[in-house]
Design a protein around this motif. Sequence first.
Motif, short mmCIF file in Angstrom:
data_model
loop_
_atom_site.label_atom_id
_atom_site.label_comp_id
_atom_site.label_asym_id
_atom_site.label_seq_id
_atom_site.Cartn_x
_atom_site.Cartn_y
_atom_site.Cartn_z
N GLN A 127 0.83 -1.21 0.00
CA GLN A 127 0.00 0.00 0.00
C GLN A 127 0.87 1.25 0.00
OE1 GLN A 127 -3.22 -0.02 2.93
NE2 GLN A 127 -2.82 -2.20 3.18
N LEU A 128 2.07 1.14 0.54
CA LEU A 128 2.96 2.29 0.67
C LEU A 128 3.91 2.45 -0.52
CD1 LEU A 128 3.90 1.63 4.38
CD2 LEU A 128 2.20 3.25 3.53
N ALA A 129 3.90 1.50 -1.43
CA ALA A 129 4.81 1.53 -2.57
C ALA A 129 4.39 2.62 -3.55
CB ALA A 129 4.82 0.18 -3.27
N PRO A 130 5.36 3.33 -4.11
CA PRO A 130 5.05 4.38 -5.08
C PRO A 130 4.66 3.79 -6.44
CG PRO A 130 7.41 4.15 -4.85
CD PRO A 130 6.79 3.20 -3.86
N THR A 131 4.13 4.64 -7.26
CA THR A 131 3.77 4.34 -8.65
C THR A 131 2.95 3.07 -8.81
OG1 THR A 131 5.89 3.23 -9.09
CG2 THR A 131 5.75 5.57 -9.62
N GLN A 132 1.82 3.07 -8.17
CA GLN A 132 0.89 1.97 -8.37
C GLN A 132 -0.08 2.37 -9.48
OE1 GLN A 132 -0.83 0.34 -4.82
NE2 GLN A 132 0.89 1.05 -3.60
N TYR A 133 -0.57 1.38 -10.19
CA TYR A 133 -1.48 1.63 -11.31
C TYR A 133 -2.76 0.83 -11.11
CZ TYR A 133 2.81 3.49 -13.20
OH TYR A 133 3.97 4.21 -13.36
N PRO A 134 -3.59 1.24 -10.16
CA PRO A 134 -4.79 0.46 -9.85
C PRO A 134 -5.81 0.40 -10.98
CG PRO A 134 -4.85 2.55 -8.71
CD PRO A 134 -3.50 2.44 -9.35
N GLU A 135 -5.81 1.42 -11.82
CA GLU A 135 -6.79 1.42 -12.91
C GLU A 135 -6.52 0.29 -13.90
OE1 GLU A 135 -3.30 3.89 -13.72
OE2 GLU A 135 -4.79 4.09 -12.17
N LEU A 194 9.09 4.75 0.14
CA LEU A 194 7.67 4.66 0.45
C LEU A 194 6.99 6.02 0.34
CD1 LEU A 194 7.87 2.23 3.50
CD2 LEU A 194 7.54 1.68 1.08
N ASP A 195 5.67 5.99 0.08
CA ASP A 195 4.91 7.22 -0.12
C ASP A 195 4.57 7.98 1.16
OD1 ASP A 195 4.86 7.25 -2.86
OD2 ASP A 195 2.85 6.41 -3.05
N LEU A 196 4.69 7.33 2.31
CA LEU A 196 4.38 7.98 3.59
C LEU A 196 5.56 7.84 4.53
CD1 LEU A 196 0.75 6.85 4.51
CD2 LEU A 196 1.50 9.14 3.96
N PRO A 197 5.75 8.81 5.41
CA PRO A 197 6.78 8.64 6.43
C PRO A 197 6.30 7.65 7.49
CG PRO A 197 5.66 10.75 6.71
CD PRO A 197 5.10 10.11 5.47
N VAL A 198 6.99 6.54 7.60
CA VAL A 198 6.62 5.49 8.55
C VAL A 198 7.85 5.13 9.38
CG1 VAL A 198 4.75 4.49 7.16
CG2 VAL A 198 7.09 3.71 6.82
N GLN A 199 7.59 4.58 10.53
CA GLN A 199 8.67 4.10 11.38
C GLN A 199 8.86 2.61 11.10
OE1 GLN A 199 8.08 4.88 15.53
NE2 GLN A 199 9.90 3.76 16.12
N CYS A 200 10.06 2.22 10.70
CA CYS A 200 10.36 0.82 10.43
C CYS A 200 10.70 0.11 11.73
CB CYS A 200 11.53 0.70 9.46
SG CYS A 200 11.14 1.27 7.82
N LEU A 201 10.12 -1.06 11.92
CA LEU A 201 10.30 -1.80 13.16
C LEU A 201 10.80 -3.22 12.89
CD1 LEU A 201 6.95 -0.82 14.91
CD2 LEU A 201 9.17 0.29 15.17
N ASP A 202 11.74 -3.66 13.71
CA ASP A 202 12.16 -5.06 13.65
C ASP A 202 11.17 -5.90 14.46
OD1 ASP A 202 12.80 -4.75 16.37
OD2 ASP A 202 14.95 -4.63 16.00
N ASP A 203 11.39 -7.21 14.50
CA ASP A 203 10.44 -8.11 15.15
C ASP A 203 10.23 -7.80 16.63
OD1 ASP A 203 10.08 -9.36 12.73
OD2 ASP A 203 11.37 -11.07 13.19
N ALA A 204 11.31 -7.49 17.35
CA ALA A 204 11.18 -7.18 18.78
C ALA A 204 10.39 -5.90 18.99
CB ALA A 204 12.56 -7.06 19.42
#
Length: 119
Positions: A47-55, A94-104
């Motif tokens: 969902q966060l990946a750029p350049t999607q072509y849903p149409e 990614l298209d949004l600023p998100v915090q990347c988290l490891d498993d812990a």
Amino acid sequence: MAKSLLLVSRQAPWSGPGAREALDIALAGGAFDLPIGMLFLDDGVFQLAPTQYPEAIQQKDLTANLQALPLFGVDSLYVAQRSLDERGLADTTLDLPVQCLDDAALRDLIDRYDLVITL
């Protein structure tokens, strides 16, 4: 005091209604000032990946809904680093600023929220 809610979005934007439903819940909850976080996990990272072509597959673009999350007070956005790595995505693209988290950190995140809904 309102309970905090973590929405875990695990579906790609084109694989069914789960991605749209998670966004709808987040936007509605944000409109009512509920403390909401969103975690993108497994195929949900697409969902966060750029350049999607849903149409091309006759789907509606979710980009506008994703971009509206901060406007509705949904600022706590997280992504599983393992999910990104497994799908060949980099957090810098990614298209949004998100915090990347490891498993812990994912386990700690889930423990911090009162309610967790997975879609």
